[in-house]
Design a protein around this motif. Structure first.
Motif, PDB file in Angstrom:
ATOM      1  N   GLU A   9       5.898   1.782  -0.534  1.00  0.00           N
ATOM      2  CA  GLU A   9       6.245   3.168  -0.817  1.00  0.00           C
ATOM      3  C   GLU A   9       7.327   3.300  -1.881  1.00  0.00           C
ATOM      4  O   GLU A   9       7.414   4.336  -2.557  1.00  0.00           O
ATOM      5  CB  GLU A   9       6.708   3.849   0.465  1.00  0.00           C
ATOM      6  N   GLU A 176      -1.662   1.296   1.562  1.00  0.00           N
ATOM      7  CA  GLU A 176      -0.484   1.990   1.036  1.00  0.00           C
ATOM      8  C   GLU A 176      -0.427   1.883  -0.486  1.00  0.00           C
ATOM      9  O   GLU A 176      -0.109   2.845  -1.190  1.00  0.00           O
ATOM     10  CB  GLU A 176       0.787   1.413   1.653  1.00  0.00           C
ATOM     11  N   GLY A 180      -0.802   4.834  -3.216  1.00  0.00           N
ATOM     12  CA  GLY A 180       0.223   5.045  -4.233  1.00  0.00           C
ATOM     13  C   GLY A 180      -0.382   5.191  -5.619  1.00  0.00           C
ATOM     14  O   GLY A 180       0.059   6.042  -6.424  1.00  0.00           O
TER      15      GLY A 180
END
Length: 209
Positions: A9, A176, A180
């Motif tokens: 993240e 993830e 992104g």
């Protein structure tokens, strides 16, 4: 592995374009901040004894004008080098040629940022099918390995990393990462539905599904 979701993240991801050799090229840029100084980070990404500890064994003449080869992966020519700030090189793999530009940026508080831009001419329908995550997820995984090496000073065991990458946590990291790159794709102006479809295809590819 620790804080893997957080690492995914906190990566910065951007997508741009520039003209290279008279043709439009996509510029996929990823960067991550690490708890070390710029000199150490520069050494980690340019010292042939340290590169294999987080990436791949490298051989060749690691100087401007010299050629390098990553074991089982890309090779190319080193185009520029300005220690301890930046270098650039061609990225030649599978008969194709693209370019990478790496920068090491000092940050406050004893941190330094690794930034990598991968520049490529879109070929066929590959870009429309898979989008920026096609190269972006691979670089995200490499920067994860770099972070593990910076954290501990130890080498990342390739077999253990491969095993982890197929675990639920490793597959979660791929999701993830792919999400992104979806966000970056939309921010660059891609229709959200089209960006979602190609991000999902890329996540499925990296997940082996």
């Amino acid at each position: 592995m620790k804080d893997v979701k957080t690492r995914a993240e906190t990566l910065r991801r951007t997508i741009g374009h520039r003209v290279v050799d008279g043709k439009d090229a996509a510029v996929v840029t990823v960067s991550q901040s690490y708890p070390t100084d710029a000199d150490d980070l520069w050494d980690a990404c340019t010292n042939p004894e340290r590169i294999p500890r987080w990436f791949l064994p490298v051989s060749g003449e690691l100087r401007v004008g010299g050629r390098y080869q990553l074991e089982g992966n890309a090779g190319g020519e080193i185009l520029t080098c300005a220690p301890p700030k930046s270098f650039s090189a061609t990225w030649e793999f599978g008969g194709g040629k693209s370019w990478i530009e790496v920068a090491v940026i000092p940050e406050p508080g004893g941190y330094a940022r690794f930034e990598l831009a991968h520049i490529a001419h879109p070929e066929g329908d590959h870009w429309e099918t898979y989008g920026p995550g096609a190269v972006g997820i691979g670089w995200d995984q490499a920067l994860l390995g770099l972070g593990l090496h910076i954290d501990t000073g130890a080498a990342v065991d390739p077999s253990e990393f491969e095993k982890w990458s197929l675990s639920p946590e490793g597959l979660g990291y791929v999701r993830e990462s792919g999400n992104g790159w979806y966000d970056a794709d939309v921010a660059a102006g891609t229709d959200p539905d089209a960006a979602r479809a190609r991000a999902d295809r890329t996540i499925a590819f990296y997940s082996g599904t």
